[in-house]
Design a protein around this motif. Structure first.
Motif, PDB file in Angstrom:
ATOM      1  N   ILE A 226       1.138  -0.690  -0.312  1.00 29.50           N
ATOM      2  CA  ILE A 226      -0.322  -0.256  -0.027  1.00 29.50           C
ATOM      3  C   ILE A 226       1.094   1.264  -0.151  1.00 29.50           C
ATOM      4  O   ILE A 226       1.359   1.227   1.159  1.00 29.50           O
ATOM      5  CB  ILE A 226      -0.638   0.215   1.594  1.00 29.50           C
ATOM      6  CG1 ILE A 226      -1.936  -1.555   1.078  1.00 29.50           C
ATOM      7  CG2 ILE A 226      -1.543   1.417   1.244  1.00 29.50           C
ATOM      8  CD1 ILE A 226      -2.657  -1.205   2.697  1.00 29.50           C
ATOM      9  N   THR A 227       0.958   1.694  -0.546  1.00 32.79           N
ATOM     10  CA  THR A 227       1.637   2.856  -1.271  1.00 32.79           C
ATOM     11  C   THR A 227       0.807   4.418  -1.096  1.00 32.79           C
ATOM     12  O   THR A 227       0.078   4.389  -1.822  1.00 32.79           O
ATOM     13  CB  THR A 227       2.552   3.397  -2.702  1.00 32.79           C
ATOM     14  OG1 THR A 227       3.123   2.032  -1.974  1.00 32.79           O
ATOM     15  CG2 THR A 227       3.679   4.711  -2.837  1.00 32.79           C
ATOM     16  N   HIS A 228       1.453   5.164  -0.055  1.00 33.65           N
ATOM     17  CA  HIS A 228       0.391   6.490  -0.456  1.00 33.65           C
ATOM     18  C   HIS A 228       1.472   7.661  -0.871  1.00 33.65           C
ATOM     19  O   HIS A 228       2.192   8.101  -0.592  1.00 33.65           O
ATOM     20  CB  HIS A 228       0.115   6.941   1.451  1.00 33.65           C
ATOM     21  CG  HIS A 228      -0.700   6.083   1.765  1.00 33.65           C
ATOM     22  ND1 HIS A 228      -0.780   6.329   3.137  1.00 33.65           N
ATOM     23  CD2 HIS A 228      -1.951   5.746   1.135  1.00 33.65           C
ATOM     24  CE1 HIS A 228      -1.736   5.258   3.096  1.00 33.65           C
ATOM     25  NE2 HIS A 228      -2.511   5.028   2.417  1.00 33.65           N
ATOM     26  N   ASN A 229       1.108   8.585  -2.001  1.00 33.12           N
ATOM     27  CA  ASN A 229       1.451   9.657  -2.783  1.00 33.12           C
ATOM     28  C   ASN A 229       1.803  11.011  -2.120  1.00 33.12           C
ATOM     29  O   ASN A 229      -0.098  11.219  -2.158  1.00 33.12           O
ATOM     30  CB  ASN A 229       1.178   9.523  -4.210  1.00 33.12           C
ATOM     31  CG  ASN A 229       1.866   8.467  -4.777  1.00 33.12           C
ATOM     32  OD1 ASN A 229       3.180   7.489  -4.929  1.00 33.12           O
ATOM     33  ND2 ASN A 229       1.299   6.838  -4.922  1.00 33.12           N
ATOM     34  N   TYR A 230       2.299  11.742  -1.533  1.00 30.53           N
ATOM     35  CA  TYR A 230       1.946  12.827  -1.094  1.00 30.53           C
ATOM     36  C   TYR A 230       2.987  13.917  -1.854  1.00 30.53           C
ATOM     37  O   TYR A 230       3.697  13.822  -2.524  1.00 30.53           O
ATOM     38  CB  TYR A 230       2.229  13.235   0.389  1.00 30.53           C
ATOM     39  CG  TYR A 230       1.218  11.597   1.509  1.00 30.53           C
ATOM     40  CD1 TYR A 230      -0.053  12.713   1.602  1.00 30.53           C
ATOM     41  CD2 TYR A 230       2.672  11.260   1.813  1.00 30.53           C
ATOM     42  CE1 TYR A 230       0.028  11.079   2.291  1.00 30.53           C
ATOM     43  CE2 TYR A 230       1.926  10.039   2.532  1.00 30.53           C
ATOM     44  CZ  TYR A 230       0.033  10.612   2.911  1.00 30.53           C
ATOM     45  OH  TYR A 230      -0.235   9.523   3.488  1.00 30.53           O
ATOM     46  N   GLN A 231       2.906  15.205  -1.787  1.00 26.94           N
ATOM     47  CA  GLN A 231       3.746  15.841  -2.612  1.00 26.94           C
ATOM     48  C   GLN A 231       5.192  16.109  -1.914  1.00 26.94           C
ATOM     49  O   GLN A 231       6.379  16.051  -2.876  1.00 26.94           O
ATOM     50  CB  GLN A 231       3.618  17.612  -1.533  1.00 26.94           C
ATOM     51  CG  GLN A 231       4.305  18.439  -2.172  1.00 26.94           C
ATOM     52  CD  GLN A 231       3.920  20.091  -1.783  1.00 26.94           C
ATOM     53  OE1 GLN A 231       3.156  20.512  -1.733  1.00 26.94           O
ATOM     54  NE2 GLN A 231       3.938  21.239  -2.406  1.00 26.94           N
ATOM     55  N   SER A 232       5.397  15.677  -0.705  1.00 21.09           N
ATOM     56  CA  SER A 232       6.964  14.909  -0.264  1.00 21.09           C
ATOM     57  C   SER A 232       6.631  14.148   1.018  1.00 21.09           C
ATOM     58  O   SER A 232       6.194  14.502   2.351  1.00 21.09           O
ATOM     59  CB  SER A 232       7.910  16.242  -0.129  1.00 21.09           C
ATOM     60  OG  SER A 232       9.258  15.811   0.281  1.00 21.09           O
ATOM     61  N   ALA A 233       7.199  13.356   1.294  1.00 27.93           N
ATOM     62  CA  ALA A 233       7.558  12.161   1.981  1.00 27.93           C
ATOM     63  C   ALA A 233       8.043  11.231   1.857  1.00 27.93           C
ATOM     64  O   ALA A 233       8.674  10.579   0.372  1.00 27.93           O
ATOM     65  CB  ALA A 233       5.593  11.561   1.832  1.00 27.93           C
ATOM     66  N   HIS A 234       8.440   9.894   2.352  1.00 29.11           N
ATOM     67  CA  HIS A 234       9.695   8.737   2.501  1.00 29.11           C
ATOM     68  C   HIS A 234       9.063   7.897   4.144  1.00 29.11           C
ATOM     69  O   HIS A 234       9.665   8.615   4.789  1.00 29.11           O
ATOM     70  CB  HIS A 234      10.810   9.249   1.823  1.00 29.11           C
ATOM     71  CG  HIS A 234      11.665   7.992   1.730  1.00 29.11           C
ATOM     72  ND1 HIS A 234      11.931   7.439   0.221  1.00 29.11           N
ATOM     73  CD2 HIS A 234      12.888   7.379   2.262  1.00 29.11           C
ATOM     74  CE1 HIS A 234      13.075   6.780   0.346  1.00 29.11           C
ATOM     75  NE2 HIS A 234      13.134   6.299   1.981  1.00 29.11           N
ATOM     76  N   GLY A 235       8.925   7.465   3.657  1.00 25.87           N
ATOM     77  CA  GLY A 235       8.670   6.579   4.518  1.00 25.87           C
ATOM     78  C   GLY A 235       8.021   5.608   4.425  1.00 25.87           C
ATOM     79  O   GLY A 235       7.274   4.933   3.387  1.00 25.87           O
ATOM     80  N   GLY A 236       8.108   4.113   6.160  1.00 26.82           N
ATOM     81  CA  GLY A 236       7.237   2.873   5.422  1.00 26.82           C
ATOM     82  C   GLY A 236       7.270   1.907   6.795  1.00 26.82           C
ATOM     83  O   GLY A 236       7.850   2.399   8.439  1.00 26.82           O
ATOM     84  N   LEU A 237       6.385   1.156   7.174  1.00 25.14           N
ATOM     85  CA  LEU A 237       6.301   0.129   8.209  1.00 25.14           C
ATOM     86  C   LEU A 237       5.516  -1.282   7.430  1.00 25.14           C
ATOM     87  O   LEU A 237       4.603  -0.997   6.836  1.00 25.14           O
ATOM     88  CB  LEU A 237       4.784   0.976   8.742  1.00 25.14           C
ATOM     89  CG  LEU A 237       4.858  -0.086  10.277  1.00 25.14           C
ATOM     90  CD1 LEU A 237       5.817   0.544  10.975  1.00 25.14           C
ATOM     91  CD2 LEU A 237       3.095   0.709  10.907  1.00 25.14           C
ATOM     92  N   GLU A 238       6.595  -1.634   8.293  1.00 19.38           N
ATOM     93  CA  GLU A 238       5.604  -3.667   7.888  1.00 19.38           C
ATOM     94  C   GLU A 238       5.340  -4.582   8.793  1.00 19.38           C
ATOM     95  O   GLU A 238       5.210  -3.134   9.930  1.00 19.38           O
ATOM     96  CB  GLU A 238       7.575  -4.513   8.518  1.00 19.38           C
ATOM     97  CG  GLU A 238       8.006  -4.373   9.368  1.00 19.38           C
ATOM     98  CD  GLU A 238       8.530  -3.016  10.725  1.00 19.38           C
ATOM     99  OE1 GLU A 238       9.370  -3.079  11.586  1.00 19.38           O
ATOM    100  OE2 GLU A 238       8.488  -2.791   9.335  1.00 19.38           O
TER     101      GLU A 238
END
Length: 582
Positions: A226-238
């Protein structure tokens, strides 16, 4: 009556950021019934107090008679003398954009399960179903939970550990599928983005298969990105069989952004084995009501931070120079924080609950990240094993053996001592210096390790005698304000403070970009005293500050021209390069 727990999720006012929940409980009649909500979510080690978002909790019997429900702690609701069948209703305010918290608006709903689902106290092992009542304007649900046969939009969780590890994305996301390592993978893109579905599928398949090869087998029947696209972002959770990623919407259309996104994918997918299955002993079964302490995040997050870029190197997404730049950034981030002389990486792991996710203006002086320092030590272990075994083994074999022994065979978490023992037994090497370094503030001789595989680790600032105040500033609304002060720097010793506005230096007013300050520092000799005028809480004062030598480092990693032929071969193995011509 057999007991059961069933949830229904509805959206009446998504534009106001609310989700409506109904929890149906049968077969738990007792003198009282306690319903709880987790205070944190696995993978993100901070007590987030999810219950703060809960509103309008009510309960009724099976005959629709109201039951009294009241709070007995911050995250516990109690029902006295419940019947065999109880329905609990509650609303959740959901407006925090992150990979670990609920967010609902008119466009979509992302539900982080630890902040969504109540559980019956003492019954985390109970199964549950989840039904989503889709509003007419949404049509899709993405989750790692399996569907219930013949029931529309209904999913099943074998227990609450699985439920709390299975986020839901609900809306009109762009969904496609591909197969990798013989397993179906679903990709759900939320929001607009510059992505190419075919390219992403092709490249992520490489990552999946490279990591599956490393670990020896893949534990999934199905996996969801599941990927959320924002103006600026970078991160994740397993999660157990899914991950939630955050990306800048235009990251896919430039080489650096796209490679960094692939590293993020490699990081979170690596957690399938490393954290979600092979794990510290104290991280599962989880206590959802308080901190779950471990000293081992330097291994589980740090090693993953080492492998994410290494996997992209093995897949061909990074060349040698690009990979070495990504690797050395881990070293520079740690070694330029005075906190590396104060906090060990083992203590950083333990203190994550109070430090990692709550940084302040002094964090750089008092702490380090177990991601960065753990990656450094993982690199040293990998190199040491390669050198001691003449390239026959490396850290890969240690992880594969640990996964097999502690997860597939023993089905339990690990302690550091037994992981270290297994690593030395599997590789036939001595690794004590590196494991011991995790619990001290002494740095290893990194250059000596890199020399073992034909590389060198060099500080290009070493010969530079540069004056420094030891501060970081921000420029906003024509003001230059101190944001951080390095421990033992000039600013630290002579009494400048965070939030001081620098007004003038040596009688010259600072321009909006602070260029006069930069010029005054760079044109002064070590030992020069600058008269710095500041505004502190609205009061003007002048503080004399004597310049000291900058202790900033800037390391780079490159091939060692004096390396032996054997060392160059080991370096080629380390970075999956074509053999060097001898």
């Amino acid at each position: 009556m057999n007991s059961s727990i069933d949830f229904q999720i509805s959206f009446i006012e998504p534009q106001a950021h609310y989700v409506e929940m109904e929890m149906y409980i049968q077969g738990f009649a007792n003198t009282f019934l306690d319903i709880k909500m987790p205070v944190w979510t696995p993978g993100s080690y901070l007590v987030r107090e999810f219950s703060k978002n809960i509103e309008q909790v009510s309960a009724v019997k099976d005959n629709a008679e109201d039951l009294k429900i009241y709070k007995v702690s911050k995250n516990t609701w109690r029902i006295d003398n419940p019947s065999d069948s109880v329905m609990i209703k509650y609303r959740i305010y959901s407006f925090e954009k992150s990979v670990r918290t609920n967010f609902v608006d008119a466009e979509h709903a992302f539900l982080s399960p630890a902040g969504t689902f109540f559980y019956v106290a003492g019954h985390l092992n109970h199964d549950a179903t989840v039904r989503v009542n889709l509003p007419s304007y949404w049509s899709k649900i993405s989750t790692g939970l399996p569907k219930v046969d013949n029931e529309e939009n209904t999913f099943y969780a074998e227990n609450f550990d699985i439920l709390f590890d299975s986020p839901l994305e609900i809306g009109n996301q762009d969904i496609w599928s591909f197969e990798a390592a013989g397993i179906p993978h679903e990709f759900a893109m939320v929001g607009v983005g510059s992505y190419d579905k075919d390219m992403l599928s092709y490249d992520i398949k490489k990552i999946v298969e490279e990591e599956t090869k490393l670990w020896g087998s893949n534990p999934n029947d199905r996996y969801v990105f599941i990927t959320h696209n924002y103006q600026s972002a970078h991160g994740g959770l397993e999660h157990l069989n899914s991950t939630v990623l955050a990306s800048g919407r235009n990251a896919y259309s430039n080489a650096i952004g796209y490679t960094n996104f692939l590293s993020l994918v490699a990081h979170e997918y690596f957690h399938l084995w490393h954290v979600k299955r092979l794990r510290p002993k104290t991280l599962g079964p989880f206590n959802y009501e308080e901190e779950n302490y471990t000293h081992l995040l330097w291994i589980f997050e740090g090693f993953t931070a080492y492998y994410d870029n290494l996997i992209t190197r093995r897949c061909g997404f990074r060349d040698e120079v690009d990979y070495l730049q990504a690797l050395v950034s881990e070293f520079n981030m740690v070694l330029n924080k005075p906190g590396h002389l104060v906090q060990s990486v083992g203590l950083s792991s333990f203190d994550t609950w109070i430090k990692q996710y709550r940084p302040d203006e002094n964090s750089q002086n008092s702490s380090i990240s177990y991601y960065n320092k753990g990656a450094m030590l993982a690199c040293m272990l990998d190199i040491s094993i390669l050198a001691q075994t003449n390239g026959e083994k490396r850290l890969d074999q240690v992880l594969q053996a640990a996964y097999k022994q502690f997860y597939l065979i023993d089905g339990r978490g690990i302690e550091e001592a037994e992981f270290r023992k297994l690593a030395e037994e599997v590789t036939g090497t001595s690794l004590g210096e590196i494991f011991d370094a995790a619990h001290t503030c002494e740095e290893l001789d990194y250059n000596a390790y890199f020399n073992l595989v034909g590389y060198q680790f060099i500080d290009q600032n070493k010969a530079n005698i540069v004056p420094s105040l030891g501060i970081k500033v921000s420029h906003h609304d024509g003001r230059t304000v101190i944001k951080n002060i390095d421990r033992h720097s000039s600013a630290w010793e002579f009494g400048l403070n965070v939030d001081d506005e620098i007004v003038a230096v040596n009688g010259t007013r600072i321009d909006p970009q602070g260029r006069e300050l930069d010029l005054a520092i760079s044109s002064s000799a070590i030992g020069t005293t600058l008269n710095i005028m500041i505004a502190r809480e609205g009061l003007i004062r002048e503080i004399p500050v004597t310049l000291k030598v900058s202790d900033r480092v800037s390391y780079y990693i490159e091939r060692n021209p004096e390396a032996t032929a054997e060392q160059r071969v080991l370096g080629d193995i380390w970075l999956s390069l074509a053999p060097t011509n001898q």
